[in-house]
Scaffold this active site. Sequence first.
Site, PDB file in Angstrom:
ATOM      1  N   LYS A 142      33.514  55.496 124.538  1.00 26.36           N
ATOM      2  CA  LYS A 142      33.863  55.795 125.933  1.00 26.36           C
ATOM      3  C   LYS A 142      33.719  57.283 126.291  1.00 26.36           C
ATOM      4  O   LYS A 142      33.285  57.622 127.387  1.00 26.36           O
ATOM      5  CB  LYS A 142      35.285  55.327 126.235  1.00 26.36           C
ATOM      6  CG  LYS A 142      35.408  53.801 126.255  1.00 26.36           C
ATOM      7  CD  LYS A 142      36.791  53.364 126.661  1.00 26.36           C
ATOM      8  CE  LYS A 142      36.844  51.850 126.777  1.00 26.36           C
ATOM      9  NZ  LYS A 142      38.092  51.370 127.371  1.00 26.36           N
ATOM     10  N   ASN A 198      34.022  53.496 130.997  1.00 26.78           N
ATOM     11  CA  ASN A 198      33.834  52.148 130.443  1.00 26.78           C
ATOM     12  C   ASN A 198      32.710  51.401 131.150  1.00 26.78           C
ATOM     13  O   ASN A 198      32.436  50.247 130.830  1.00 26.78           O
ATOM     14  CB  ASN A 198      35.137  51.329 130.496  1.00 26.78           C
ATOM     15  CG  ASN A 198      35.443  50.828 131.898  1.00 26.78           C
ATOM     16  OD1 ASN A 198      34.925  51.359 132.876  1.00 26.78           O
ATOM     17  ND2 ASN A 198      36.266  49.808 131.989  1.00 26.78           N
ATOM     18  N   ASP A 209      39.127  50.970 133.966  1.00 28.56           N
ATOM     19  CA  ASP A 209      40.316  50.532 133.219  1.00 28.56           C
ATOM     20  C   ASP A 209      41.605  50.715 134.028  1.00 28.56           C
ATOM     21  O   ASP A 209      42.419  49.804 134.129  1.00 28.56           O
ATOM     22  CB  ASP A 209      40.444  51.314 131.901  1.00 28.56           C
ATOM     23  CG  ASP A 209      39.440  50.842 130.857  1.00 28.56           C
ATOM     24  OD1 ASP A 209      39.061  49.650 130.884  1.00 28.56           O
ATOM     25  OD2 ASP A 209      39.040  51.659 130.004  1.00 28.56           O
ATOM     26  N   ASN A 255      55.906  59.559 123.303  1.00 31.17           N
ATOM     27  CA  ASN A 255      54.963  59.352 122.209  1.00 31.17           C
ATOM     28  C   ASN A 255      55.637  59.704 120.897  1.00 31.17           C
ATOM     29  O   ASN A 255      56.476  60.607 120.847  1.00 31.17           O
ATOM     30  CB  ASN A 255      53.729  60.253 122.405  1.00 31.17           C
ATOM     31  CG  ASN A 255      52.587  59.847 121.499  1.00 31.17           C
ATOM     32  OD1 ASN A 255      52.233  58.673 121.429  1.00 31.17           O
ATOM     33  ND2 ASN A 255      52.011  60.797 120.779  1.00 31.17           N
ATOM     34  N   ARG A 256      55.283  58.939 119.860  1.00 29.53           N
ATOM     35  CA  ARG A 256      55.850  59.202 118.530  1.00 29.53           C
ATOM     36  C   ARG A 256      55.632  60.667 118.137  1.00 29.53           C
ATOM     37  O   ARG A 256      56.549  61.340 117.709  1.00 29.53           O
ATOM     38  CB  ARG A 256      55.181  58.255 117.530  1.00 29.53           C
ATOM     39  CG  ARG A 256      55.594  58.456 116.112  1.00 29.53           C
ATOM     40  CD  ARG A 256      54.849  57.507 115.215  1.00 29.53           C
ATOM     41  NE  ARG A 256      53.394  57.723 115.266  1.00 29.53           N
ATOM     42  CZ  ARG A 256      52.519  57.043 114.559  1.00 29.53           C
ATOM     43  NH1 ARG A 256      52.920  56.072 113.762  1.00 29.53           N
ATOM     44  NH2 ARG A 256      51.220  57.296 114.644  1.00 29.53           N
ATOM     45  N   TYR A 290      46.133  42.490 124.396  1.00 28.24           N
ATOM     46  CA  TYR A 290      46.329  41.075 124.752  1.00 28.24           C
ATOM     47  C   TYR A 290      46.015  40.220 123.537  1.00 28.24           C
ATOM     48  O   TYR A 290      45.374  40.672 122.578  1.00 28.24           O
ATOM     49  CB  TYR A 290      45.409  40.682 125.927  1.00 28.24           C
ATOM     50  CG  TYR A 290      43.954  40.925 125.637  1.00 28.24           C
ATOM     51  CD1 TYR A 290      43.171  39.950 125.023  1.00 28.24           C
ATOM     52  CD2 TYR A 290      43.363  42.154 125.916  1.00 28.24           C
ATOM     53  CE1 TYR A 290      41.844  40.190 124.714  1.00 28.24           C
ATOM     54  CE2 TYR A 290      42.038  42.406 125.614  1.00 28.24           C
ATOM     55  CZ  TYR A 290      41.279  41.418 125.018  1.00 28.24           C
ATOM     56  OH  TYR A 290      39.976  41.666 124.695  1.00 28.24           O
TER      57      TYR A 290
HETATM   58  P1  ATR Z   1      43.712  54.929 122.098  1.00 29.76           P
HETATM   59  O1  ATR Z   1      42.375  55.458 122.501  1.00 29.76           O
HETATM   60  O2  ATR Z   1      43.769  53.428 121.912  1.00 29.76           O
HETATM   61  O3  ATR Z   1      44.817  55.412 122.978  1.00 29.76           O
HETATM   62  P2  ATR Z   1      44.463  56.872 120.180  1.00 29.76           P
HETATM   63  O4  ATR Z   1      43.936  57.934 121.072  1.00 29.76           O
HETATM   64  O5  ATR Z   1      44.205  56.936 118.717  1.00 29.76           O
HETATM   65  O6  ATR Z   1      43.950  55.458 120.633  1.00 29.76           O
HETATM   66  O7  ATR Z   1      46.061  56.781 120.427  1.00 29.76           O
HETATM   67  C1  ATR Z   1      46.861  55.868 119.759  1.00 29.76           C
HETATM   68  C2  ATR Z   1      48.276  55.960 120.286  1.00 29.76           C
HETATM   69  O8  ATR Z   1      49.079  54.969 119.626  1.00 29.76           O
HETATM   70  C3  ATR Z   1      48.953  57.293 120.030  1.00 29.76           C
HETATM   71  O9  ATR Z   1      49.828  57.574 121.095  1.00 29.76           O
HETATM   72  C4  ATR Z   1      49.724  57.012 118.733  1.00 29.76           C
HETATM   73  O10 ATR Z   1      50.846  57.825 118.532  1.00 29.76           O
HETATM   74  P3  ATR Z   1      50.707  59.207 117.708  1.00 29.76           P
HETATM   75  O11 ATR Z   1      50.142  60.198 118.683  1.00 29.76           O
HETATM   76  O12 ATR Z   1      52.114  59.506 117.297  1.00 29.76           O
HETATM   77  O13 ATR Z   1      49.790  58.920 116.555  1.00 29.76           O
HETATM   78  C5  ATR Z   1      50.190  55.604 119.021  1.00 29.76           C
HETATM   79  N1  ATR Z   1      50.579  54.893 117.785  1.00 29.76           N
HETATM   80  C6  ATR Z   1      49.756  54.346 116.858  1.00 29.76           C
HETATM   81  N2  ATR Z   1      50.478  53.750 115.888  1.00 29.76           N
HETATM   82  C7  ATR Z   1      51.795  53.912 116.225  1.00 29.76           C
HETATM   83  C8  ATR Z   1      53.051  53.509 115.640  1.00 29.76           C
HETATM   84  N3  ATR Z   1      53.089  52.803 114.505  1.00 29.76           N
HETATM   85  N4  ATR Z   1      54.199  53.846 116.280  1.00 29.76           N
HETATM   86  C9  ATR Z   1      54.173  54.546 117.445  1.00 29.76           C
HETATM   87  N5  ATR Z   1      53.027  54.963 118.038  1.00 29.76           N
HETATM   88  C10 ATR Z   1      51.860  54.646 117.449  1.00 29.76           C
END
Ligand code: ATR
Length: 274
Positions: free
Chosen positions: A67, A88, A105, A152-153, A219
């Site tokens: 993307k 997209n 999206d 966010n985590r 989904y």
């Molecule tokens: P995408 O393009 O799908 O958004 P990404 O940019 O890799 O993919 O982002 C993934 C997101 O899912 C992030 O916000 C990630 O949190 P971190 O920034 O802390 O890594 C979140 N994520 C993935 N696994 C997670 C988990 N087990 N618990 C909480 N957040 C999670």
Amino acid sequence: MTEYRLGVIGDPIDHSLSPQIHNLFAEQTNLKIDYQPYRVLSENLNSFVKDFFESGGDGLNVTLPHKVQCSQIATSTSPIVDIIGAANTLKSAKRSKDIFAESTDGNGLIQDLQEKSKIGSANILILGAGGSALSIIPSIADCLPKNILLDNRSQEKIQPLIERFNNLTINNSIIDNIDHFEDDIDIVINATSAGFSGAFNWYRDLNLSKKTFFYDLSYTKDNSKTPFLNWAIQYSDNYSDGFGMLINQAALSYELWTGIMPGTTINKSDLIND
Ligand code: ATR
């Protein structure tokens, strides 16, 4: 009758429902399309896209991991693509070198979500700060919610995400620290990949209630719940997975290519059990 040459590019691509969705749209709108899935490696992406359009292709959907790169290949971009730096949907006039990039999206999400919950004046909490979260924020902001809250985590990723919106008025309505947020949270959107490999759990307690609506961008292909929705039902019976978003983002791409907006009342069973 014009035949539209269309497709979806990604890696992997086997799981994609886009060919079936677009073929249903074509049947419904009486247009002839040839829509193929293409597995394209990142190193071949530029030449694939160029060749596809120069040889008469009309449009491509773009899925992971292409993307961001596709937004850069394009010769012109929509305002949303300019903000989020990802696309997209690609479109080109027959055999032209000009390629236009769009992201449907966010608006696909909104079309589905607003049928299920009230967005204007709601407090909306987005979980996640990656590409998926980024891609939906401008469209959510356009609906004028009361507040957009981000969690966010990894806390350090929240501020850079908000800074991307620095020149936009929506920056004012994004709250990055929900610790002291006392108002009700009306909608929670899962934009994380947490749960992809097991149960969903959030790293801290959230102030959620029976009235909260839960929406998962992910989904399932059947009637089972996503891991996020299995977690959400401890709070509320109001929830949805992102199948409707999938259909609506596809419909907006189809409209961009053909000028015709197809109907979006499609069930999972219309696609999966073909
Ligand atoms: P995408 O393009 O799908 O958004 P990404 O940019 O890799 O993919 O982002 C993934 C997101 O899912 C992030 O916000 C990630 O949190 P971190 O920034 O802390 O890594 C979140 N994520 C993935 N696994 C997670 C988990 N087990 N618990 C909480 N957040 C999670």
